[in-house]
Write an enzyme that holds these catalytic residues in place. Structure first.
Site, PDB file in Angstrom:
ATOM      1  N   PRO A   2       0.834  -1.214   0.000  1.00 30.85           N
ATOM      2  CA  PRO A   2       0.000   0.000   0.000  1.00 30.85           C
ATOM      3  C   PRO A   2       0.861   1.253   0.000  1.00 30.85           C
ATOM      4  CG  PRO A   2      -0.566  -1.457   1.833  1.00 30.85           C
ATOM      5  CD  PRO A   2       0.695  -1.983   1.221  1.00 30.85           C
ATOM      6  N   GLU A   3       0.545   2.182  -0.869  1.00 33.61           N
ATOM      7  CA  GLU A   3       1.248   3.464  -0.910  1.00 33.61           C
ATOM      8  C   GLU A   3       0.298   4.553  -0.410  1.00 33.61           C
ATOM      9  OE1 GLU A   3       3.230   4.093  -4.673  1.00 33.61           O
ATOM     10  OE2 GLU A   3       3.474   1.949  -4.971  1.00 33.61           O
TER      11      GLU A   3
END
Ligand SMILES: [Zn+2]
Length: 292
Positions: A2-3
């Site tokens: 996840p960014e």
């Protein structure tokens, strides 16, 4: 992994779902998920009777502000309750939350479970188990205890992050611009997907030595980063990676990527084929014709 857009999507989901959630029970299913305090008993005890008051995000960290609620029938405004420190979460590769009304049997990848008095459950699930949580009591310094958080560069949306700032920090750097964008101490929250997409959108080759990039290109790059991230937040994150929002759904930004995971496909601008190569161990996707 996840960014920023995925973590921001999770933050918004948590804020929506957890209305006045007061932690009445904590179950730690895997000790190593608790990074601080060292003793999991202290983590559990510290969080009991905490109202999750507000969720913030910094880079890829989720930060919950806690209030201590000993007497639930008290009528005074929530702001007046005493602070009870922060619950900090990093999802790393595969961590995600699920909100479950009327708690059910947990799956084997469940790491930590938080319950309220009505047995609603906030469940943290993490297949690869790299994710971590910290309870930072009031009076302690978050930035000192969580080194990765203390050393983060500016948020991409903040006014501190502009072409002047970029020019200053990369002026002597011989690293590739791709590696620079992945460096969390330079800018917070950007990972592989959004680095590739932003560089494509700005027309800059990921292999360029950072110090050779001109001011007008940096202005374009900053704009591209902000646009790409905002677009993805609006659509709930990407379908790639194991990212899940609170409903267990993937986002749909993946449908709109221009280069990421499009190796061998035609560039949407010029028709040339998208290429892939590793930069500092990370797969990098780009169009050799559009990116110079
Ligand atoms: Zn192209």
């Amino acid at each position: 992994m996840p960014e920023l857009p995925e973590v921001e999507t999770v933050r918004r989901g948590l804020e929506q779902k957890l209305n006045n959630f007061i932690i009445k029970k904590v179950e730690v299913c895997r000790d190593s998920t608790v990074a601080f305090p060292i003793k999991k008993e202290e983590f559990i005890k510290g969080l009991l009777n905490s109202l999750i008051y507000k969720w913030d995000r910094r880079g890829k960290y989720l930060i919950a502000q806690l209030k201590e609620v000993q007497n639930e029938s008290a009528q005074f405004p929530l702001e007046n309750f005493q602070n009870n420190g922060f619950l900090v979460v990093h999802l790393r590769m595969t961590g995600y939350f699920k909100f479950i009304e009327n708690s059910s049997h947990p799956c084997k990848h469940t790491r930590i479970r938080f319950f309220d008095k009505n047995n609603n459950e906030l469940r943290y699930i993490d297949v690869r188990s790299f994710g971590q949580m910290w309870w930072i009591n009031k009076g302690l310094s978050i930035n000192k205890i969580i080194k990765g958080l203390g050393s983060l560069g500016p948020e991409p949306f903040s006014k501190d992050f502009d072409a002047n700032y970029l020019k200053k920090v990369i002026s002597k750097r011989t690293k590739s611009i791709k590696a620079i964008l992945l460096d969390q101490t330079i800018v917070a929250g950007i990972g592989n997907i959004y680095a590739d997409e932003s560089l494509y959108s700005a027309g800059i080759s990921p292999f360029r030595e950072a110090r050779t990039i001109k001011k007008n290109e940096l202005i374009k790059l900053k704009e591209s980063i902000v646009t790409v991230l905002k677009k993805s937040i609006g659509s709930g994150g990407t379908t790639f990676s194991d990212f899940r929002d609170l409903e267990g759904e993937n986002g749909n930004f993946g449908l709109q990527t221009n280069v990421y995971r499009r190796t061998g496909k035609e560039c949407r601008k010029c028709g040339n084929l998208i290429e892939r190569q590793k930069i500092t161990g990370r797969s990098t996707h780009w169009c050799p014709k559009c990116q110079k």
